[in-house]
Design a protein around this motif. Structure first.
Motif, PDB file in Angstrom:
ATOM      1  N   GLU A 157     102.076  94.308 106.905  1.00 17.13           N
ATOM      2  CA  GLU A 157     102.915  94.720 108.008  1.00 17.13           C
ATOM      3  C   GLU A 157     101.962  95.004 109.344  1.00 17.13           C
ATOM      4  OE1 GLU A 157     104.767  96.309 104.507  1.00 17.13           O
ATOM      5  OE2 GLU A 157     102.744  96.316 105.144  1.00 17.13           O
ATOM      6  N   GLN A 158     100.486  95.173 109.391  1.00 18.93           N
ATOM      7  CA  GLN A 158      99.938  95.072 110.331  1.00 18.93           C
ATOM      8  C   GLN A 158      99.394  93.766 110.995  1.00 18.93           C
ATOM      9  OE1 GLN A 158      96.474  97.256 108.271  1.00 18.93           O
ATOM     10  NE2 GLN A 158      97.146  99.183 109.568  1.00 18.93           N
ATOM     11  N   VAL A 159      99.216  92.741 109.759  1.00 16.08           N
ATOM     12  CA  VAL A 159      98.930  91.210 110.224  1.00 16.08           C
ATOM     13  C   VAL A 159     100.240  90.773 110.930  1.00 16.08           C
ATOM     14  CG1 VAL A 159      98.493  88.992 109.257  1.00 16.08           C
ATOM     15  CG2 VAL A 159      97.199  90.940 108.503  1.00 16.08           C
ATOM     16  N   ALA A 160     101.510  90.777 110.351  1.00 11.20           N
ATOM     17  CA  ALA A 160     102.555  90.476 110.829  1.00 11.20           C
ATOM     18  C   ALA A 160     102.942  90.988 112.239  1.00 11.20           C
ATOM     19  CB  ALA A 160     103.830  90.755 109.857  1.00 11.20           C
ATOM     20  N   GLY A 161     102.687  92.257 112.264  1.00  9.01           N
ATOM     21  CA  GLY A 161     102.781  92.878 113.800  1.00  9.01           C
ATOM     22  C   GLY A 161     102.018  92.344 114.988  1.00  9.01           C
ATOM     23  N   SER A 162     100.564  91.899 114.590  1.00  9.94           N
ATOM     24  CA  SER A 162      99.664  91.627 115.487  1.00  9.94           C
ATOM     25  C   SER A 162     100.333  90.017 115.819  1.00  9.94           C
ATOM     26  CB  SER A 162      98.338  91.852 115.117  1.00  9.94           C
ATOM     27  OG  SER A 162      98.241  91.067 113.867  1.00  9.94           O
ATOM     28  N   LEU A 163     100.648  89.505 114.983  1.00 12.57           N
ATOM     29  CA  LEU A 163     100.919  87.934 114.936  1.00 12.57           C
ATOM     30  C   LEU A 163     102.242  87.722 115.478  1.00 12.57           C
ATOM     31  CD1 LEU A 163      98.891  86.349 112.069  1.00 12.57           C
ATOM     32  CD2 LEU A 163      98.268  86.782 114.264  1.00 12.57           C
ATOM     33  N   GLY A 164     103.137  88.638 115.398  1.00  9.40           N
ATOM     34  CA  GLY A 164     104.659  88.468 115.929  1.00  9.40           C
ATOM     35  C   GLY A 164     105.320  87.669 114.914  1.00  9.40           C
ATOM     36  N   ILE A 165     105.184  87.924 113.586  1.00  6.46           N
ATOM     37  CA  ILE A 165     105.792  87.046 112.629  1.00  6.46           C
ATOM     38  C   ILE A 165     106.520  87.811 111.491  1.00  6.46           C
ATOM     39  CG2 ILE A 165     104.509  84.964 113.002  1.00  6.46           C
ATOM     40  CD1 ILE A 165     102.682  85.670 110.611  1.00  6.46           C
ATOM     41  N   SER A 166     107.436  87.489 110.623  1.00  6.97           N
ATOM     42  CA  SER A 166     107.853  88.238 109.778  1.00  6.97           C
ATOM     43  C   SER A 166     107.261  88.910 108.802  1.00  6.97           C
ATOM     44  CB  SER A 166     109.126  87.423 109.058  1.00  6.97           C
ATOM     45  OG  SER A 166     108.636  86.539 107.903  1.00  6.97           O
ATOM     46  N   VAL A 167     107.391  90.171 108.313  1.00  9.66           N
ATOM     47  CA  VAL A 167     106.719  90.846 107.270  1.00  9.66           C
ATOM     48  C   VAL A 167     106.882  90.042 105.985  1.00  9.66           C
ATOM     49  CG1 VAL A 167     106.322  92.900 105.998  1.00  9.66           C
ATOM     50  CG2 VAL A 167     106.639  92.926 108.477  1.00  9.66           C
TER      51      VAL A 167
END
Length: 343
Positions: free
Chosen positions: A48-58
């Protein structure tokens, strides 16, 4: 100098699998494209944190991160992902050994689509002009040098040990033919602080060689001889050791035999020739890596090929280097070391 500073402290096999596997290379390429390794270099994180910072799907991020973990590039603990040393060293932009662009650009496999045509023609596919092939080679070579410097570092250290550099042989005068990043002679230099090296390659290649030599603190111990290795003038009876590492396969039989004769004349009476190559058995039924590399030579060269230890032994005998020993160095093939066998 401590040879340990030259070595890598992690297992390269996960990265080698990724570069040699269609699925593995595509997974790593996607992660490089999306910035996953750069993000995790800042700090570990959940999907969730990686997806949020990169703007991609969880959902996609979790599957990708799990895939990278299975490939032994990431570690995972309590749903949090972190870079393992191999990914930190090879896949984070800015690292001295960064190879992400090698996978990202698909340069390792793009030529294989032309295999059928190359087999039909007995060489590089028709319709690809020599100028275009040269342009591709010039674009690819800096990446290839970086890749070979990383994957050959361990075998080069083992080769320096097998050659007795810094132990039974000190103050070596070394001739590094087709040096590339000079990874093989740098290992000798680390083991033998009194060694001096003459590096031979095309001028454009030597510009890259100098950077590696400076990076390893040996600028004052190297001199450079620019030119085509088949044509450059070599001094007579000046060197104790000649290194031909992963260069003869691209030259083919006739040029290799001629080159070995010229190199022999550049060596002192007790001099030795060290050859690191892809060595199939004489029947060319194995091992797998050398045999398949023979197809790479059909794809990319007009005359190149793979040759057995027995064939190299015959050519070395012609050059008055009849005594050939082999040493396991943790590579796909053993190191061949030839001498005149005379006192």
């Amino acid at each position: 100098m401590d040879v340990r500073k030259f070595a890598l402290d992690f297992d390269l096999s996960p990265f080698l699998f990724c570069t040699d596997s269609v699925r593995g290379s595509r997974i790593v390429r996607a992660a490089v494209d999306l910035g996953v390794f750069s993000r995790l270099a800042k700090e570990p994180g959940t999907a969730e944190q990686v997806a949020g910072s990169l703007g991609i799907s969880v959902r996609g991020t979790r599957a990708l991160l799990d895939g990278l973990t299975a490939l032994q590039l990431l570690g995972k603990e309590k749903a949090s992902y972190r870079l393992l040393p191999i990914a930190e060293a090879l896949l984070v932009p800015g690292s001295p050994d960064y190879l992400g662009d090698l996978v990202q650009g698909s340069v390792l496999d793009q030529e294989w689509d032309r295999l059928a045509e190359a087999v039909r023609n007995g060489g590089p596919a028709e319709g690809v002009e020599a100028v275009e092939r040269q342009k591709r080679a010039e674009e690819f070579f800096p990446l290839l040098i970086r890749f070979l410097h990383v994957v050959n570092r361990g075998p080069a250290i083992a080769a320096a040990h097998a050659l007795g550099a810094g132990a039974s042989h000190r103050g070596l005068r070394v001739l590094d033919i087709g040096c590339g990043s000079a990874v093989w002679s740098l290992a000798v230099g680390h083991a033998d602080p009194e060694a001096r090296v003459t590096a031979v390659d095309f001028p454009g290649v030597l510009a890259h060689t100098r950077r590696y030599v400076e990076r390893h603190g040996m600028a004052d111990r190297y001199e450079y001889l620019p030119g085509n290795i088949q044509e450059v003038s070599l001094p007579e009876s000046e060197y104790d050791l000649a290194i031909l590492a992963n260069i003869l396969h691209s030259e083919g039989e006739a040029k290799s035999r001629r080159l070995l004769g010229r190199v022999a004349e550049a060596l002192r009476p007790a001099g030795r020739i060290a050859i690191a190559e892809f060595l199939p058995n004489r029947e060319r039924t194995g091992p797998l890596d050398p045999v398949l590399f023979g197809l790479r030579m059909v794809l990319n060269t007009e005359e190149g090929g793979i040759f057995s230890a027995e064939e190299y032994g015959e050519w070395l005998a012609e050059a008055d280097f009849p005594v050939v020993e082999s040493f396991e160095i943790g590579s796909h093939s053993p190191l061949l070391v030839a001498s005149r066998g005379k006192k």
